[in-house]
Scaffold this active site. Structure first.
Site, short mmCIF file in Angstrom:
data_model
loop_
_atom_site.label_atom_id
_atom_site.label_comp_id
_atom_site.label_asym_id
_atom_site.label_seq_id
_atom_site.Cartn_x
_atom_site.Cartn_y
_atom_site.Cartn_z
N ASP A 184 0.78 -0.58 0.05
CA ASP A 184 0.06 -0.17 0.28
C ASP A 184 0.95 0.93 0.35
O ASP A 184 2.21 1.31 0.69
CB ASP A 184 -0.39 -0.21 1.22
N ASP A 186 0.24 4.97 0.75
CA ASP A 186 -0.92 6.18 1.49
C ASP A 186 -0.48 5.84 3.44
O ASP A 186 -1.09 5.27 3.51
CB ASP A 186 -1.85 6.81 1.18
N ARG A 229 -14.06 13.04 -2.59
CA ARG A 229 -13.34 14.02 -2.10
C ARG A 229 -12.28 14.44 -4.04
O ARG A 229 -11.80 15.68 -3.45
CB ARG A 229 -12.46 13.49 -1.30
N SER A 272 -1.80 0.62 -4.85
CA SER A 272 -3.02 2.01 -3.65
C SER A 272 -4.38 2.56 -4.09
O SER A 272 -4.58 2.90 -5.35
CB SER A 272 -2.35 2.84 -3.67
N GLY A 273 -4.86 2.50 -3.10
CA GLY A 273 -6.44 3.86 -3.85
C GLY A 273 -5.85 5.02 -3.54
O GLY A 273 -7.12 5.82 -3.74
N LYS A 317 -7.39 -4.03 -5.23
CA LYS A 317 -6.22 -4.41 -4.92
C LYS A 317 -5.73 -5.94 -4.72
O LYS A 317 -4.39 -6.53 -4.85
CB LYS A 317 -5.93 -3.81 -3.71
N ASP A 340 -2.24 -0.64 5.40
CA ASP A 340 -2.14 -0.59 7.37
C ASP A 340 -3.69 0.09 7.05
O ASP A 340 -4.42 0.51 8.72
CB ASP A 340 -1.85 1.08 7.39
N ASN A 343 -9.20 -0.71 3.54
CA ASN A 343 -9.29 -1.19 1.98
C ASN A 343 -8.05 -1.84 1.51
O ASN A 343 -7.90 -2.60 0.52
CB ASN A 343 -8.44 0.35 1.31
#
Length: 348
Positions: A184, A186, A229, A272-273, A317, A340, A343
């Site tokens: 991941d 972020d 967002r 990554s999201g 993912k 972490d 997701n």
């Protein structure tokens, strides 16, 4: 020191040498054993802070003359040496589990708690090896006598209270095979949340933070929250992406971690999201093999507030991990995922 009894066919001689390490100790020891017709059945050696511990199991007819020469070698090299008669039949060693413990620092209390929980579920620590000292500390424990699922249950709840990360793998040759590590981004590979960096560029930090809180409260799922967002970024000039990227900070140890994996021949991927602009930069900077993330739509030099293609959520993912493994010809059992958040759960 009492002379050991002469080993019978059912017995062998365990020789343990310890003391300051110097070049040539092992070769001199083996030369003496060869001269006396000793057959080496087993050997283990470790050096800790310049201190050697070397143990051998040998079969030899009469150990007395050998013993004298080895004592002389020990005297000349400032070593300690002991002899013990043991069973000649090797101890059966079933494959166990490998427990890896990683943290900024690992206290005696943490190691003691882990060892206690291993013992409580019937496991025995066969070997401990330090894997890293800087920028993180890492130890590998080989545990025998307990199923890995039971061990995982016993150790899983310890990581948080002890302030360490604990990973479990099955022991065996597979540990030496080529592997795939999927990361991941972020708050994992980097310290930042990229959406927050972009929100700062678009002067909409409070609005983005409010949507994040609603997602964490379960009012919005990941895709709904992400699209809402991203919509707040409508009209942001694409130059803001570079400005945000300049503020990205790698997690301490990340660069060393990835360099070490690459030196070991591992394939490393980002899933990554977040957004592909940033993952592509990281892929190039760190020499990674793959990078997947959400793509921000840009028209006429500005962000439209929309995404291009499917959202990289938890299901995506996990699917990407499988796709990369297939592409690289790596078995699923040889993949490791690091994340972490919720997701990341499906790929972990």
């Amino acid at each position: 020191m009492n002379a050991p009894t002469s080993p019978s066919p059912e017995n062998a001689l365990l020789i343990t040498v310890s003391g300051p390490d110097h070049p040539g100790i092992t070769s001199e020891l083996m030369a003496i054993l060869h001269a006396h017709g000793g057959a080496v059945d087993d050997v283990e050696q470790v050096v800790v802070r310049g201190h050697l511990v070397l143990s051998l199991v040998i079969e030899i007819g009469d150990p007395n003359t050998l013993r004298k020469e080895l004592l002389l070698l020990a005297y000349d090299r400032n070593l300690q040496i002991t002899f013990e008669t043991v069973k000649a039949t090797p101890t059966e060693r079933a494959l166990g589990a490998v427990v890896t413990v990683i943290a900024q620092s690992i206290s005696a209390e943490a190691l003691g708690s882990i060892a206690s929980n291993i013992a409580r579920c019937g496991g025995n620590i066969d070997r401990i090896v330090r894997l890293a000292r800087y920028p993180v500390v890492a130890y590998e424990l080989v545990v025998l006598g307990v199923p890995i699922d039971q061990l995982r249950a016993a150790l899983g709840a310890l990581a948080g209270p002890l302030g360490v990360d604990i990973a479990l793998q099955r022991d065996g040759l597979g540990l030496r095979a080529q592997r795939l590590v999927v990361l991941d981004v972020d708050s994992t590979l980097i310290q930042n949340e990229v959406i927050d960096l972009l929100a700062a560029e678009a002067n909409c930090e409070p609005e983005v933070a409010a949507l994040t809180e609603r997602a964490m409260a379960g009012e919005l799922d990941f895709e709904q929250s992400l699209r809402a967002r991203v919509k707040l970024l409508t009209g942001l000039h694409e130059s803001a992406l570079a400005a945000a990227a300049a503020n990205v900070r790698l997690t301490p140890g990340a660069r060393t971690f990835i360099r070490t994996l690459k030196q070991m021949g591992f394939k490393v991927a980002l899933v990554s999201g977040g957004f592909s602009y940033f993952t592509e930069l990281l892929k190039e900077e760190l020499g990674l093999d793959h990078a997947y993330a959400n793509e921000l739509e840009v028209l006429n030099g500005v962000l439209t507030g929309r995404l291009v293609g499917p959202v990289v959520d938890r299901e995506r993912k996990a699917a990407l991990l499988r796709e990369i493994a297939t592409l690289e010809g790596i078995d699923r059992d040889q993949t490791v995922a690091v994340g972490d958040g919720a997701n990341d759960l499906d790929m972990l």
